[in-house]
Write an enzyme that holds these catalytic residues in place. Structure first.
Site, PDB file in Angstrom:
ATOM      1  N   HIS A 263       0.845  -1.195   0.000  1.00  0.00           N
ATOM      2  CA  HIS A 263       0.000   0.000   0.000  1.00  0.00           C
ATOM      3  C   HIS A 263       0.876   1.239   0.000  1.00  0.00           C
ATOM      4  O   HIS A 263       1.943   1.246   0.592  1.00  0.00           O
ATOM      5  CB  HIS A 263      -0.915   0.016   1.247  1.00  0.00           C
ATOM      6  CG  HIS A 263      -2.088   0.902   1.070  1.00  0.00           C
ATOM      7  ND1 HIS A 263      -2.025   2.257   1.290  1.00  0.00           N
ATOM      8  CD2 HIS A 263      -3.344   0.639   0.655  1.00  0.00           C
ATOM      9  CE1 HIS A 263      -3.206   2.785   1.029  1.00  0.00           C
ATOM     10  NE2 HIS A 263      -4.026   1.829   0.637  1.00  0.00           N
ATOM     11  N   GLU A 320      -7.828  -5.110  -0.310  1.00  0.00           N
ATOM     12  CA  GLU A 320      -8.301  -5.980  -1.397  1.00  0.00           C
ATOM     13  C   GLU A 320      -8.107  -7.460  -1.103  1.00  0.00           C
ATOM     14  O   GLU A 320      -8.748  -8.300  -1.721  1.00  0.00           O
ATOM     15  CB  GLU A 320      -7.566  -5.649  -2.708  1.00  0.00           C
ATOM     16  CG  GLU A 320      -7.454  -4.192  -3.042  1.00  0.00           C
ATOM     17  CD  GLU A 320      -8.743  -3.603  -3.527  1.00  0.00           C
ATOM     18  OE1 GLU A 320      -9.814  -4.126  -3.164  1.00  0.00           O
ATOM     19  OE2 GLU A 320      -8.694  -2.606  -4.247  1.00  0.00           O
TER      20      GLU A 320
HETATM   21  N1  COA Z   1       4.162  -7.623  -4.453  1.00  0.00           N
HETATM   22  C1  COA Z   1       5.488  -7.607  -4.611  1.00  0.00           C
HETATM   23  N2  COA Z   1       6.244  -6.515  -4.448  1.00  0.00           N
HETATM   24  C2  COA Z   1       5.612  -5.395  -4.106  1.00  0.00           C
HETATM   25  C3  COA Z   1       4.243  -5.341  -3.907  1.00  0.00           C
HETATM   26  C4  COA Z   1       3.509  -6.507  -4.102  1.00  0.00           C
HETATM   27  N3  COA Z   1       2.180  -6.526  -3.940  1.00  0.00           N
HETATM   28  N4  COA Z   1       3.888  -4.092  -3.575  1.00  0.00           N
HETATM   29  C5  COA Z   1       5.001  -3.380  -3.553  1.00  0.00           C
HETATM   30  N5  COA Z   1       6.056  -4.155  -3.880  1.00  0.00           N
HETATM   31  C6  COA Z   1       7.456  -3.754  -3.981  1.00  0.00           C
HETATM   32  C7  COA Z   1       7.717  -3.188  -5.366  1.00  0.00           C
HETATM   33  O1  COA Z   1       8.123  -4.176  -6.262  1.00  0.00           O
HETATM   34  C8  COA Z   1       8.808  -2.202  -5.072  1.00  0.00           C
HETATM   35  O2  COA Z   1      10.015  -2.891  -4.898  1.00  0.00           O
HETATM   36  P1  COA Z   1      11.392  -2.312  -5.467  1.00  0.00           P
HETATM   37  O3  COA Z   1      11.535  -0.965  -4.817  1.00  0.00           O
HETATM   38  O4  COA Z   1      12.385  -3.314  -5.032  1.00  0.00           O
HETATM   39  O5  COA Z   1      11.197  -2.217  -6.946  1.00  0.00           O
HETATM   40  C9  COA Z   1       8.428  -1.652  -3.700  1.00  0.00           C
HETATM   41  O6  COA Z   1       7.684  -2.698  -3.076  1.00  0.00           O
HETATM   42  C10 COA Z   1       7.607  -0.390  -3.754  1.00  0.00           C
HETATM   43  O7  COA Z   1       6.486  -0.679  -4.586  1.00  0.00           O
HETATM   44  P2  COA Z   1       5.728   0.419  -5.404  1.00  0.00           P
HETATM   45  O8  COA Z   1       4.900  -0.257  -6.409  1.00  0.00           O
HETATM   46  O9  COA Z   1       6.660   1.514  -5.857  1.00  0.00           O
HETATM   47  O10 COA Z   1       4.847   1.034  -4.257  1.00  0.00           O
HETATM   48  P3  COA Z   1       3.635   1.976  -4.470  1.00  0.00           P
HETATM   49  O11 COA Z   1       3.476   2.758  -3.252  1.00  0.00           O
HETATM   50  O12 COA Z   1       3.759   2.748  -5.750  1.00  0.00           O
HETATM   51  O13 COA Z   1       2.476   0.933  -4.714  1.00  0.00           O
HETATM   52  C11 COA Z   1       0.719  -0.502  -4.605  1.00  0.00           C
HETATM   53  C12 COA Z   1       1.476   0.602  -3.871  1.00  0.00           C
HETATM   54  C13 COA Z   1      -0.562  -0.794  -3.871  1.00  0.00           C
HETATM   55  C14 COA Z   1       0.371  -0.013  -6.000  1.00  0.00           C
HETATM   56  C15 COA Z   1       1.621  -1.764  -4.683  1.00  0.00           C
HETATM   57  O14 COA Z   1       1.894  -2.221  -3.380  1.00  0.00           O
HETATM   58  C16 COA Z   1       0.979  -2.858  -5.526  1.00  0.00           C
HETATM   59  O15 COA Z   1       1.112  -2.826  -6.749  1.00  0.00           O
HETATM   60  N6  COA Z   1       0.276  -3.827  -4.885  1.00  0.00           N
HETATM   61  C17 COA Z   1      -0.371  -4.897  -5.616  1.00  0.00           C
HETATM   62  C18 COA Z   1      -1.672  -4.427  -6.233  1.00  0.00           C
HETATM   63  C19 COA Z   1      -2.721  -4.140  -5.172  1.00  0.00           C
HETATM   64  O16 COA Z   1      -2.868  -4.851  -4.195  1.00  0.00           O
HETATM   65  N7  COA Z   1      -3.481  -3.075  -5.422  1.00  0.00           N
HETATM   66  C20 COA Z   1      -4.528  -2.647  -4.494  1.00  0.00           C
HETATM   67  C21 COA Z   1      -4.058  -1.515  -3.653  1.00  0.00           C
HETATM   68  S1  COA Z   1      -5.168  -1.103  -2.376  1.00  0.00           S
END
Ligand code: COA
Length: 392
Positions: A263, A320
């Site tokens: 998140h 979720e």
């Molecule tokens: N699975 C694996 N790795 C994850 C992850 C996940 N669900 N969520 C974050 N990470 C990792 C990323 O790969 C990244 O790693 P890195 O820095 O080594 O490349 C790091 O954690 C930061 O992730 P990032 O996507 O930049 O964080 P964010 O704040 O932009 O994203 C979300 C937040 C929710 C978009 C992200 O956690 C995600 O894509 N989750 C899965 C989809 C999801 O559950 N969406 C519903 C959200 S309520």
């Protein structure tokens, strides 16, 4: 005036872009409050209708105010016949969020507008959007299955009526309460992406229907509200709890993300996941415990593996994750999960739109230009063909 090179964080992480009185996300503590009320208290002691009142009118209602709101919401449930006719003409395999986005936009067609095309945006139209969003989702659920839509009832709560409109039968108390709690938990979440989209739209003085449509469009992606259907796909692919760890390792090795985990704001487990987990377990115990057990195993495996492969990141279950086994246990198909999210969040979206309209200023940020420097326009005969922009 923008100064080249002063780009704020990509994705606006940590950037405060506005104010709100509606909800507060405290990511380090794992606390979510609506107008100062902890969502755990609201989930335990309030109904979705009370939360709608709280968000739209600023305080929890007394009995009289609640009864009035319930009557108004119930009176708004009916959909215009042309809208139902249109839905009946759609391809049965149309994606439910595409139908919902288009149908919510179409609601404006049945409301009078001013000479400049703008429709009224006020608590009355907010209630209409909240009520009719649920009716659209329920109607499409039946129409896509080749069934006639069921007319709404006015004597049921918002959650109970939604379940009734799907099946034609009044739901058992436990199912009604579970959906009611789900809707409460999803009702608002500060400046999340879809709410921000709604506020940007409203800031142009577009109306509440336009803003709600923007919000639904923004909710759809799996980095936001599109994740729970994909959580369900993972649970179905895993099949047995003991396969969860291998599944997670393979997924991460392919460079994919685990849906329902992580998140932007929370650095601990999402407080809503706690409520939803308990609900998924209760519903599973009463019917088929498999989906809760698989989700539990997947969360454990994800925590173990993520701590190993990304030890410096704090990635935990988000809202979720347990939405998937909860809604599936209520009989909702996975490709409609995001529509259910929209049903709950419509309360927050509309409240944010009305808040944005009070003391509005156009939201219009700047971008750091990274294209070519100013240069002369080449006459068409002298332009070289290049791959960029080629039409396939
Ligand atoms: N699975 C694996 N790795 C994850 C992850 C996940 N669900 N969520 C974050 N990470 C990792 C990323 O790969 C990244 O790693 P890195 O820095 O080594 O490349 C790091 O954690 C930061 O992730 P990032 O996507 O930049 O964080 P964010 O704040 O932009 O994203 C979300 C937040 C929710 C978009 C992200 O956690 C995600 O894509 N989750 C899965 C989809 C999801 O559950 N969406 C519903 C959200 S309520």
């Amino acid at each position: 005036m923008a100064i080249a090179g002063t780009v704020v964080d990509r994705g606006l992480e940590g950037i405060v872009v506005g104010s709100t009185e509606l909800s507060n996300v405290e990511g380090l503590e794992g606390r979510l409050t609506y107008r100062g009320y902890d969502i755990h208290d609201l989930a335990a002691h309030a109904t979705f209708e009370e939360v709608v009142y709280l968000l739209l009118f600023g305080a929890l209602p007394n009995r009289h105010q609640l009864a009035d709101l319930e009557t108004r919401m119930a009176a708004n449930r009916m959909l215009a016949q042309p809208l139902i006719d249109w839905m009946q003409a759609l391809p049965k395999d149309a994606w439910p969020m595409d139908v919902l986005r288009t149908a919510v936009s179409a609601l404006a067609l049945y409301v009078p507008h001013e000479l400049d095309g703008v429709h009224p945006s006020n608590p009355r139209t907010a209630l209409q959007l909240i009520s009719k969003t649920a009716s659209i989702v329920a109607a499409w659920d039946r129409i896509r299955r080749g069934l006639e839509p069921v007319e709404p009832r006015t004597d049921l709560s918002h959650a109970a009526n939604f379940l009734y409109m799907r099946t034609g039968e009044a739901p058992i108390a436990e199912a009604q309460r579970a959906l009611d709690t789900y809707l409460i938990l999803l009702a608002d979440h500060s400046y999340n992406a879809s709410t921000f989209a709604a506020r940007v739209t409203a800031s142009t003085r577009a109306d509440i229907y336009a803003a709600a449509t923007s919000a639904i469009a923004t909710l759809e992606g799996d980095l936001h509200g599109g994740a729970p259907g994909k959580v369900m796909t993972m649970l179905q692919a895993i099949g047995k709890p003991e396969r969860a760890e291998t599944y997670v390792r393979e997924l991460l090795a392919r460079g994919e993300k685990i849906m329902g985990m992580g998140h932007r704001e929370y650095r601990v487990r999402d407080p809503r996941a706690e409520q939803l987990e308990a609900m998924a377990k209760r519903l599973g115990d009463a019917s088929d415990p498999r989906w809760y057990e698989l989700a539990r195993a997947l969360e454990d495996a994800s925590n173990r593996v993520l701590q190993e492969v990304k030890p410096d990141k704090r990635i935990y279950a988000n809202v979720e994750f347990y939405t998937a086994p909860t809604l599936f246990s209520l009989g909702i198909p996975a490709d409609e999960f995001t529509c259910l999210f929209a049903c709950g969040r419509m309360a927050g979206w509309t409240a944010h739109v009305l808040e944005q309209m009070t003391g509005n200023r156009l939201i219009r940020p700047q971008a750091n230009y990274t294209g070519p420097a100013v240069h002369a326009l080449e006459p068409i005969g002298g332009r070289r063909a290049h791959a960029v922009g080629a039409l396939n």
